[in-house]
Design a protein around this motif. Structure first.
Motif, PDB file in Angstrom:
ATOM      1  N   ILE A  67       0.953  -1.284   0.268  1.00 12.00           N
ATOM      2  CA  ILE A  67       0.051   0.065  -0.074  1.00 12.00           C
ATOM      3  C   ILE A  67       0.893   1.268   0.092  1.00 12.00           C
ATOM      4  O   ILE A  67       0.545   2.067  -0.799  1.00 12.00           O
ATOM      5  N   TRP A  68       1.976   1.340   0.891  1.00 10.96           N
ATOM      6  CA  TRP A  68       2.864   2.460   0.662  1.00 10.96           C
ATOM      7  C   TRP A  68       3.631   2.503  -0.296  1.00 10.96           C
ATOM      8  O   TRP A  68       4.048   3.876  -0.547  1.00 10.96           O
ATOM      9  N   GLN A  69       3.936   1.551  -1.034  1.00 11.91           N
ATOM     10  CA  GLN A  69       4.564   1.891  -2.432  1.00 11.91           C
ATOM     11  C   GLN A  69       3.812   2.960  -3.148  1.00 11.91           C
ATOM     12  O   GLN A  69       4.292   3.488  -4.034  1.00 11.91           O
ATOM     13  N   ASP A  70       2.543   2.852  -3.145  1.00 16.20           N
ATOM     14  CA  ASP A  70       1.757   3.778  -4.129  1.00 16.20           C
ATOM     15  C   ASP A  70       1.210   4.807  -3.487  1.00 16.20           C
ATOM     16  O   ASP A  70       0.024   4.924  -2.936  1.00 16.20           O
ATOM     17  N   LYS A  71       2.055   5.948  -2.943  1.00 22.25           N
ATOM     18  CA  LYS A  71       1.511   6.863  -1.826  1.00 22.25           C
ATOM     19  C   LYS A  71       0.551   7.688  -2.744  1.00 22.25           C
ATOM     20  O   LYS A  71      -0.598   8.320  -1.858  1.00 22.25           O
ATOM     21  N   ARG A  72       0.454   7.860  -3.909  1.00 24.13           N
ATOM     22  CA  ARG A  72      -0.408   8.698  -4.528  1.00 24.13           C
ATOM     23  C   ARG A  72      -1.856   7.980  -4.425  1.00 24.13           C
ATOM     24  O   ARG A  72      -2.793   8.905  -4.084  1.00 24.13           O
ATOM     25  N   SER A  73      -2.161   6.941  -4.776  1.00 17.22           N
ATOM     26  CA  SER A  73      -3.286   6.180  -4.202  1.00 17.22           C
ATOM     27  C   SER A  73      -3.670   6.195  -2.870  1.00 17.22           C
ATOM     28  O   SER A  73      -4.890   6.504  -2.939  1.00 17.22           O
ATOM     29  N   LEU A  74      -2.748   5.974  -2.023  1.00 16.34           N
ATOM     30  CA  LEU A  74      -3.192   6.298  -0.790  1.00 16.34           C
ATOM     31  C   LEU A  74      -3.676   7.561  -0.377  1.00 16.34           C
ATOM     32  O   LEU A  74      -4.632   7.696   0.471  1.00 16.34           O
TER      33      LEU A  74
END
Length: 298
Positions: free
Chosen positions: A65-72
């Motif tokens: 989840i943290w890898q895609d900070k934009r989506s988060l």
């Protein structure tokens, strides 16, 4: 073909569930909307985790989840935006304003079209252009006669459309995204519930157990149609989903007029009429495009 039929059935069922939601909230008249929203957020998490377990959809690891900070970040924003739309919707259906809720969902596609033009650089077809103009005329007619904007409907329709725009920028799957929206907002909801409990200002936490369960039940009853909708999306076309979305406000409209006895006067009839005409034009255009695609592939 069978997969598409299953998708169509799932989509229709999800919109029927959304459409009959006002029946549930009749058991919570004049509910404390703040408590209702906070409890819905908190209890959405265990419900969504249970659904993912039953559907054998493992929740992604924190590192993924943290890898895609934009989506988060967009998931957090989507959660906040949905809270505004849901708050307006819940207030309407617990304060004898189901017609306002219905109008909000009828004008939502018009807001979605406008957002597509401004932010996604989409081009309007003739039917879409006509629908937007007719929608503006319909709302304008109501404002002219009542001398006030239908704020609840406009907030619901606009914020739900913005929610849809945010979802386009989230790369997590639908179930993960919905769960994350609740997880991000849960600390704020828990803090609110704790403060109101300590100060003895909470309505939901001071009522009898059956009423409290109705407050908590708002999580599964509002998320269940979202689950069926998420399952439908991968099995049918967006065109069919778009056409079937009018099941929801139509059912709410029928409940408001024929079951709850809300006034549907001449002003509302004309206002709704303009909006319905615009949506009819868009639906006929979508059906025509769908038929043409089927002819080309057959």
């Amino acid at each position: 073909m069978h997969t598409q039929r299953a998708g169509n059935a799932l989509a229709a069922f999800s919109f029927v569930l959304w459409g009959i939601l006002p029946l549930y909230y009749q058991f919570l008249p004049r509910a404390d909307i703040n408590d209702l929203l906070a409890l819905r957020i908190v209890f959405s998490i265990p419900f969504m985790l249970l659904v993912m377990l039953l559907l054998r959809r493992p929740f992604p690891k924190a590192s993924q989840i943290w890898q895609d900070k934009r989506s988060l970040m967009m998931a957090g924003m989507a959660g906040l935006i949905m809270c505004v739309s849901w708050y307006a919707f819940t207030w309407a259906i617990t304060h004898d304003q189901v017609l306002e809720a219905s109008l909000g969902f009828f004008i939502n596609p018009l807001f979605a079209i406008a957002l597509g033009v401004f932010f996604l650089k989409e081009k309007l077809s003739k039917a879409q252009s006509a629908a937007v103009i007719l929608g503006i005329v319909g709302i304008g007619y109501q404002v002219w006669h009542y001398e006030e904007l239908p704020w609840i409907s406009l907030i619901m329709g606009s914020f739900f459309a913005i929610y849809g725009l945010c979802k386009k920028h989230i790369r997590y799957d639908a179930l993960t995204s919905v769960t994350l929206e609740a997880v991000i907002l849960a600390p704020f909801a828990l803090a609110y519930l704790a403060i109101t409990y300590v100060n003895q200002t909470s309505t939901a936490l001071s009522v009898d157990i059956s009423t409290l369960m109705l407050y908590i039940g708002s999580a599964p009853v509002t998320l269940a149609p979202l689950i069926f909708f998420a399952l439908a999306i991968s099995r049918t076309s967006l065109t069919m989903v778009g056409l079937m979305q009018y099941i929801e406000p139509t059912l709410q409209f029928l409940l408001a007029v024929f079951l709850f006895g809300e006034v549907f006067d001449q002003v509302k009839a004309v206002s709704f009429g303009f909006i319905w005409l615009g949506l009819l034009l868009c639906s006929l255009e979508a059906l025509s495009s769908l038929a043409m695609r089927r002819l080309r592939t057959s």
